[in-house]
Motif scaffolding. Structure first.
Motif, PDB file in Angstrom:
ATOM      1  N   MET A 253       0.834  -1.204   0.000  1.00 25.25           N
ATOM      2  CA  MET A 253       0.000   0.000   0.000  1.00 25.25           C
ATOM      3  C   MET A 253       0.866   1.249   0.000  1.00 25.25           C
ATOM      4  O   MET A 253       1.960   1.258   0.552  1.00 25.25           O
ATOM      5  N   THR A 254       0.343   2.296  -0.606  1.00 24.59           N
ATOM      6  CA  THR A 254       1.104   3.527  -0.742  1.00 24.59           C
ATOM      7  C   THR A 254       1.192   4.280   0.579  1.00 24.59           C
ATOM      8  O   THR A 254       0.236   4.330   1.340  1.00 24.59           O
ATOM      9  N   THR A 255       2.329   4.887   0.846  1.00 29.66           N
ATOM     10  CA  THR A 255       2.479   5.774   1.996  1.00 29.66           C
ATOM     11  C   THR A 255       2.775   7.172   1.498  1.00 29.66           C
ATOM     12  O   THR A 255       3.118   7.383   0.337  1.00 29.66           O
ATOM     13  N   MET A 256       2.632   8.148   2.396  1.00 29.80           N
ATOM     14  CA  MET A 256       2.831   9.535   1.982  1.00 29.80           C
ATOM     15  C   MET A 256       4.251   9.804   1.512  1.00 29.80           C
ATOM     16  O   MET A 256       4.496  10.652   0.675  1.00 29.80           O
ATOM     17  N   SER A 257       5.234   9.052   2.040  1.00 30.31           N
ATOM     18  CA  SER A 257       6.616   9.287   1.641  1.00 30.31           C
ATOM     19  C   SER A 257       6.855   8.960   0.179  1.00 30.31           C
ATOM     20  O   SER A 257       7.825   9.400  -0.415  1.00 30.31           O
ATOM     21  N   GLU A 258       5.944   8.172  -0.418  1.00 36.97           N
ATOM     22  CA  GLU A 258       6.082   7.811  -1.823  1.00 36.97           C
ATOM     23  C   GLU A 258       5.412   8.829  -2.743  1.00 36.97           C
ATOM     24  O   GLU A 258       5.418   8.658  -3.942  1.00 36.97           O
ATOM     25  N   GLN A 259       4.839   9.874  -2.168  1.00 33.04           N
ATOM     26  CA  GLN A 259       4.077  10.834  -2.962  1.00 33.04           C
ATOM     27  C   GLN A 259       4.640  12.243  -2.819  1.00 33.04           C
ATOM     28  O   GLN A 259       3.913  13.211  -2.686  1.00 33.04           O
TER      29      GLN A 259
ATOM     30  N   THR B 222       5.828  14.296  -4.834  1.00 33.86           N
ATOM     31  CA  THR B 222       5.515  15.276  -5.883  1.00 33.86           C
ATOM     32  C   THR B 222       4.041  15.647  -5.913  1.00 33.86           C
ATOM     33  O   THR B 222       3.641  16.492  -6.701  1.00 33.86           O
ATOM     34  N   ASP B 223       3.222  15.003  -5.083  1.00 32.06           N
ATOM     35  CA  ASP B 223       1.779  15.274  -5.063  1.00 32.06           C
ATOM     36  C   ASP B 223       1.532  16.548  -4.263  1.00 32.06           C
ATOM     37  O   ASP B 223       1.807  16.611  -3.061  1.00 32.06           O
ATOM     38  N   GLN B 224       1.000  17.574  -4.928  1.00 27.48           N
ATOM     39  CA  GLN B 224       0.810  18.866  -4.288  1.00 27.48           C
ATOM     40  C   GLN B 224      -0.597  19.063  -3.713  1.00 27.48           C
ATOM     41  O   GLN B 224      -0.921  20.138  -3.211  1.00 27.48           O
ATOM     42  N   ARG B 225      -1.429  18.033  -3.780  1.00 31.92           N
ATOM     43  CA  ARG B 225      -2.762  18.162  -3.199  1.00 31.92           C
ATOM     44  C   ARG B 225      -2.677  18.235  -1.678  1.00 31.92           C
ATOM     45  O   ARG B 225      -1.722  17.706  -1.083  1.00 31.92           O
ATOM     46  N   PRO B 226      -3.669  18.853  -1.020  1.00 26.67           N
ATOM     47  CA  PRO B 226      -3.685  18.831   0.447  1.00 26.67           C
ATOM     48  C   PRO B 226      -3.639  17.394   0.950  1.00 26.67           C
ATOM     49  O   PRO B 226      -4.212  16.480   0.335  1.00 26.67           O
ATOM     50  N   LEU B 227      -2.979  17.183   2.064  1.00 26.73           N
ATOM     51  CA  LEU B 227      -2.759  15.838   2.584  1.00 26.73           C
ATOM     52  C   LEU B 227      -4.053  15.044   2.787  1.00 26.73           C
ATOM     53  O   LEU B 227      -4.107  13.855   2.433  1.00 26.73           O
ATOM     54  N   PRO B 228      -5.131  15.623   3.337  1.00 28.83           N
ATOM     55  CA  PRO B 228      -6.367  14.842   3.486  1.00 28.83           C
ATOM     56  C   PRO B 228      -6.904  14.323   2.149  1.00 28.83           C
ATOM     57  O   PRO B 228      -7.422  13.205   2.081  1.00 28.83           O
TER      58      PRO B 228
END
Length: 263
Positions: free
Chosen positions: A1-7, A9-15
């Protein structure tokens, strides 16, 4: 499963990012209906706070993908996954005219899959100067008018699709197609009766951010995209007789196409 550390470059708000991962798992069947999403586990998985998880689950609640349940042992309530409402439809099944006395094939196909489907007619009007993409799709000359019939498609009384169907005015002028009422069996049935049976259709499918009109008419939750299908229906001699500009709610609609190998 994906974790935040893998994202990174994703600039969307964290929620929204957390909600996006969970949404994908629910819609894909990785997380099954009835599963409990524990706030404590989500905090660890996404390396984030209870407040962020709470906002993410709230987004999914708005989309009716989960429901909340209190847990006194945790700082925030957990969530139970509901059976997702994304319905798989097969566009090819709705192309042919309906059998005599039967409803529009789209409705029949939805009911076959256990969905209460209806069509709500919005407007019927001649368009003297149709949009350029409609002129091109129908092979019209500049200045050739069309008839527009627009309607809302619903699944279980919830708006699921917005359809704007265009027809060359010269082939439907003076017919019941011009009246503000539903056509028994759908417009393809009437076109067949007029001598323009559907022989071939071409679908162009893309994902879009909904317009203000689409967002309002489909009553979309925030951050939900739409699936846009532009269909051109051809009759005998490959004559284009109908163009559909359809947008479907991304959280309710899935299209399925079946292909056979051509030798």
């Amino acid at each position: 499963m994906t974790t935040m550390s893998e994202q990174t470059t994703d600039q969307r708000p964290l929620p929204e990012r957390v909600a996006a991962d969970l949404r994908d798992e629910i819609l894909s069947g990785i997380v099954l209906p009835g599963a409990v999403l524990l706030t404590a586990e989500l905090r660890k998985r996404f390396v984030t706070s209870s407040a962020t998880v709470e906002r993410a689950l709230h987004i999914l609640c708005e989309e009716r993908l989960v429901t909340r349940c209190a847990d006194t042992a945790d700082e925030a309530p957990n969530a139970v996954v509901l059976e997702h409402r994304q319905r798989t439809m097969q566009p090819a099944r709705s192309l042919a005219p309906a059998d005599p006395g039967q409803p529009f094939r789209w409705v029949t196909e939805a009911r076959r899959r256990g969905v209460r489907a209806t069509c709500v007619l919005l407007e019927v009007k001649p368009v003297p100067k149709p949009p350029a993409h409609i002129v091109q799709a129908l092979g019209l000359n500049a200045g050739n008018p069309v008839l527009l019939r627009s309607q809302i498609l619903t699944f279980d009384n919830e708006p699921a699709g917005l359809v704007k169907a265009y027809f060359p005015l010269q082939i439907v002028q003076g017919t019941e197609m011009m009246e503000h009422r539903k056509i028994r069996g759908g417009t393809s049935t009437l076109l067949a009766q007029l001598g323009y049976p559907p022989r071939r259709c071409v679908d162009s499918v893309s994902a879009r951010i909904p317009t203000q009109e689409q967002h309002a008419l489909l009553k979309l939750p925030r951050n939900v995209p739409v699936l846009r299908t532009f269909r051109v229906v051809h009759s005998d001699n490959d004559r284009p007789v109908e163009a559909h500009d359809t947008v479907e709610a991304g959280h309710l609609y899935e299209l399925q196409y079946e292909f056979s190998q051509i030798l």
